[in-house]
Design a protein around this motif. Structure first.
Motif, short mmCIF file in Angstrom:
data_model
loop_
_atom_site.label_atom_id
_atom_site.label_comp_id
_atom_site.label_asym_id
_atom_site.label_seq_id
_atom_site.Cartn_x
_atom_site.Cartn_y
_atom_site.Cartn_z
N SER A 36 0.72 -1.22 0.07
CA SER A 36 0.15 0.05 0.09
C SER A 36 0.72 1.38 -0.19
O SER A 36 0.27 2.45 0.56
N TRP B 3 1.38 3.06 -2.38
CA TRP B 3 0.70 4.13 -3.18
C TRP B 3 -0.29 4.74 -2.52
O TRP B 3 -0.73 5.87 -3.09
N HIS B 4 -0.78 4.36 -1.24
CA HIS B 4 -1.54 5.38 -0.38
C HIS B 4 -0.77 6.44 0.42
O HIS B 4 -1.75 7.15 1.07
N CYS B 5 0.30 6.56 0.49
CA CYS B 5 1.03 7.42 1.16
C CYS B 5 2.03 8.05 0.28
O CYS B 5 2.41 9.49 0.71
N GLY C 15 -1.50 7.90 -6.99
CA GLY C 15 -1.59 7.80 -5.73
C GLY C 15 -2.58 9.12 -5.33
O GLY C 15 -2.79 9.93 -6.13
N THR C 16 -3.21 9.31 -4.13
CA THR C 16 -4.27 10.41 -3.75
C THR C 16 -3.75 11.05 -2.49
O THR C 16 -4.55 11.96 -2.17
N ARG C 17 -2.66 10.76 -1.99
CA ARG C 17 -2.20 11.23 -0.43
C ARG C 17 -0.60 11.40 -0.51
O ARG C 17 0.03 10.48 -1.26
#
Lengths: 486, 249
Positions: B120, B122-124, B159-161
């Motif tokens: 994960s 790609w979430h940070c 990513g968004t974050r």
């Protein structure tokens, strides 16, 4: 399909009860995962070296279960209750319902296991494992996406049978419109988002469709189901028809037109072509038409009945959810501009926004539905009204605090990025707000734990309840009054 | 109109409109400006320096991880060459070595990307640079679509974050050893970092990187290399950056 409609009850209360119980089990697992994840940000993570409890993977369990475990189960429960009553026909098959129920819960368990084992899919909000190695067709886990698709098809038929059978009735109520479109959009959105960016569209092309997927999940699945259920439960509880049929119509068609076009607003200022981004921005602002009409419709319905906010717990949950809905959507119209995006994109602000809408709006609606339906499906009065009140205040204060602290944290990091503040400095600056976020999360968990305890105690030790009699009559009156009042 | 058939068809039409405007049209526009889609085989034609360095510094772990992806009859030659790189690199035919390592490099990139997804990351972390908020000054040229038309960007990992920094142009920013240390224990290289630890990428010790450690480092050191796919005209920094450079002189 059963022919013995006289003996088969119109509403399968067991299915409503089962889906409500599992919704809250999933919610507890999800918020515990969320809480655990938040500890990583405050340097207090208890399992730093356990692979299958790595924070990144635990985060996936949090987001996946709140959507597919809590919200979906909760809405399905509400839909099992209202569709047969509105259509005057039972759902397609009780056997399919029971099979679908168990299949869904087992799928959610396998989903959580897959995510912790590192088999997630790299599509935001669609992380449920495909079962294949990313971008390939090499099997590496149980194909969860396929299981979800099969169960979803069964559920669509389950509810489309009565909705279709009732199509020639004199009055088709607004809830039925929303549920009809919600199901077909669910199928299209899920397939589009899980297939195209994974195997057929790389880079910016894939991201455009991924953006469509993220927003279509919210706007074309969760929102229609949510509002559809609100259009049912609010008039039934207030014993008063919805204020304006015309506002219902405008709100419905504006949602259908504007919402699907919003998608790319998740990737503004990215390598996606500007003309697409502008379309998404305009559409996201245009959606305020929808938001305003539904909110006005419901608040005018409430006019003269504000005592219900105090007396009826479900109404309280529904209406504070609507206030948060209005707030989130208004926020969204501002967020979508490039001016705002420069600062808030990629920051905690967006996380706060997402929590307020997923939990503060749709979560609260599921909770309100459970408060209304639980006595009806268990045949018992609520075990403790006190706990119901505690739950409300803990969750309302918790989610609003979380929203507030993440908003501030987001602004700080956004401006820090623009001011070229060194990264670690910025991370340190966020620290205090992350501690507050963890505390707010604790309040939310406490509320949900109390509610689940209350549900169990009601089921086992509650006093008898028998207020089912006059409901169906009032519903028919309401439907007739609604459509005539146009 | 608000009957079953009406709303059903309305739903399909509205979904289709959005799918065309927000899906089909951008894909068509992007196909006009993109170069050929690069498969794993294409991407592995230029084996990176960093990948060879990983082989030089951790020959045993490297062969354990990628031995199966080097042709059988060339395996021992590759092993010798990697060890020789440390002793006397002038004696090694690097061009030949890299040719033999192509399949291993492709495997390394893919496993690295798969690990990035599994954990994960790609979430940070994000993977695109925007033309605002002085991101160009922090991380380099604004991202262009041509950089993402390859197998490692399907599915896209934008990513968004950003809890951690953007990673679009990581190549060469840190050494391999920095990455290995950082992955094993982020606070060792970045005090107060909130990034989780990944000791399971290693065989008990930071000096014994397993396949996932070697691969994800290779992947991270690959990020930014597709900038060569971007047309020259789009490579120049924006006016803002140049103005600031002038002003600070």
């Amino acid at each position: 399909m059963t022919t013995d409609t006289q003996e088969r009850p119109l509403v399968n209360l067991w299915l409503v009860k089962a889906h409500l119980l599992s919704a809250f089990v999933a919610s507890l697992v999800s918020v515990l995962a969320g809480y655990l994840y938040s500890l990583q940000f405050t340097h207090a993570y208890p399992f730093p070296t356990v692979e299958w409890l790595s924070p990144g993977r635990v985060r996936l369990v949090h987001t996946s279960l709140i959507a597919y475990g809590f919200i979906v189960n909760g809405f399905i429960a509400g839909i099992y209750y209202c569709v047969p009553r509105l259509c005057g026909r039972p759902v397609w098959s009780d056997k399919v319902g029971v099979f679908g129920f168990w299949a869904w819960q087992i799928t959610m368990l396998l989903n959580a296991i897959g995510l912790l084992l590192g088999k997630c899919q790299a599509v935001e909000w669609g992380e449920t494992p495909t079962g294949f190695r990313p971008g390939t067709f090499e099997i590496n886990f149980i194909p969860i996406d396929l299981l979800i698709t099969v169960i979803a098809v069964a559920l669509i038929i389950q509810f489309y049978v009565p909705l279709y059978q009732a199509r020639n009735k004199k009055h088709i109520y607004v809830t039925q419109w929303y549920l009809t479109v919600g199901f077909v959009w669910m199928a299209l959105t899920y397939l589009m988002g899980n297939i195209l960016p994974e195997w057929y569209l790389p880079g910016a092309s894939g991201a455009a469709v991924a953006g469509l997927f993220i927003h279509d999940l919210v706007g074309l699945l969760v929102t229609p189901f949510g509002w559809g259920l609100m259009y049912f439960f609010v008039p039934v509880i207030l014993k008063k028809p919805i204020y304006s049929h015309w506002l219902s119509i405008i709100g419905f068609w504006a949602l259908a037109f504007f919402y699907p076009l919003n998608g790319v607003h998740h990737f503004l200022l990215s390598p996606i072509p500007d003309f697409v981004e502008f379309g998404a921005i305009i559409s996201t602002i245009g959606i305020e038409v929808v938001v305003t009409t539904v909110v006005v419709n419901f608040f005018m319905t409430m006019s003269g009945q504000t005592h219900a906010l105090k007396e009826s717990m479900p109404i309280r949950w529904f209406y504070i959810g609507m206030v948060f809905y209005f707030l989130t959507c208004l926020q969204c119209a501002w967020q979508t501009t490039w001016t705002a995006q420069e600062i808030i994109h990629f920051s905690d602000w967006v996380v706060g926004h997402a929590h307020l809408v997923m939990f503060g709006v749709f979560g609260f609606w599921v909770i309100g539905i459970s408060v209304y339906l639980w006595p009806r499906v268990t045949g018992k009065e609520w075990y403790s009204r006190n706990l119901l009140a505690w739950h409300f205040w803990l969750n309302a204060v918790g989610i609003f605090t979380m929203f507030g602290t993440l908003m501030v944290s987001g602004l700080i990091s956004g401006y820090a990025q623009r001011n070229l503040v060194p990264w670690m400095q910025m991370v340190n600056d966020n620290h205090a707000f992350w501690i507050i976020r963890t505390a707010a999360g604790l309040a939310i968990i406490a509320g949900l734990v109390l509610h689940f305890y209350n549900m169990l105690m009601t089921m086992w030790y509650g006093e008898e309840y028998d207020e089912l009699v006059d409901e169906i009559h009032s519903l028919e009156e309401l439907v007739a009054a609604q459509t005539v009042a146009a | 109109m608000e009957r079953f058939e009406g709303v059903f068809i309305g739903a399909l039409v509205c979904f289709a409109i959005a799918f065309v405007l927000s899906g089909v049209l951008p894909v068509m526009a992007l196909n006009k400006v993109n170069n050929k889609y690069l498969t794993f085989e294409d991407l592995s034609q230029n084996v990176s320096d960093e990948f060879v360095e990983l082989g030089r510094d951790y020959p045993e772990e490297f062969m354990k991880a990628y031995g199966a992806f080097i042709d059988k009859d060339q395996r021992s030659a590759v092993e010798v060459a990697l060890k020789q790189l440390k002793n006397d690199w002038t004696k090694v035919d690097e061009k030949d070595l890299r040719k033999r390592l192509r399949k291993a490099y492709a495997e390394s990139l893919q496993v690295g990307r798969d690990t990035y997804i599994s954990e994960s990351c790609w979430h940070c972390h994000s993977q695109y640079i925007r033309p605002v908020a002085k991101e160009e000054q922090r991380w380099g040229p604004v991202s262009q679509p041509q950089e993402y038309n390859n197998a490692l960007s399907m599915p896209p990992l934008w990513g968004t974050r950003r809890v951690g920094p953007d990673l679009s142009r990581q190549r060469g920013v840190h050494t391999n050893d920095w990455h290995l240390a950082h992955l094993y224990e982020p606070t060792a290289t970045s005090p107060n970092s909130v990034m989780p630890r990944y000791p399971w990428f290693f065989e008990g010790d930071v000096e014994k990187p397993g396949k996932r450690a070697l691969s994800i480092v290779t992947y991270l050191q690959w990020l930014g290399t597709t900038f060569d796919q971007v047309p020259e005209a789009l490579k120049k920094p924006s006016k803002n950056v140049e103005q600031k450079a002038e002003e600070s002189k």
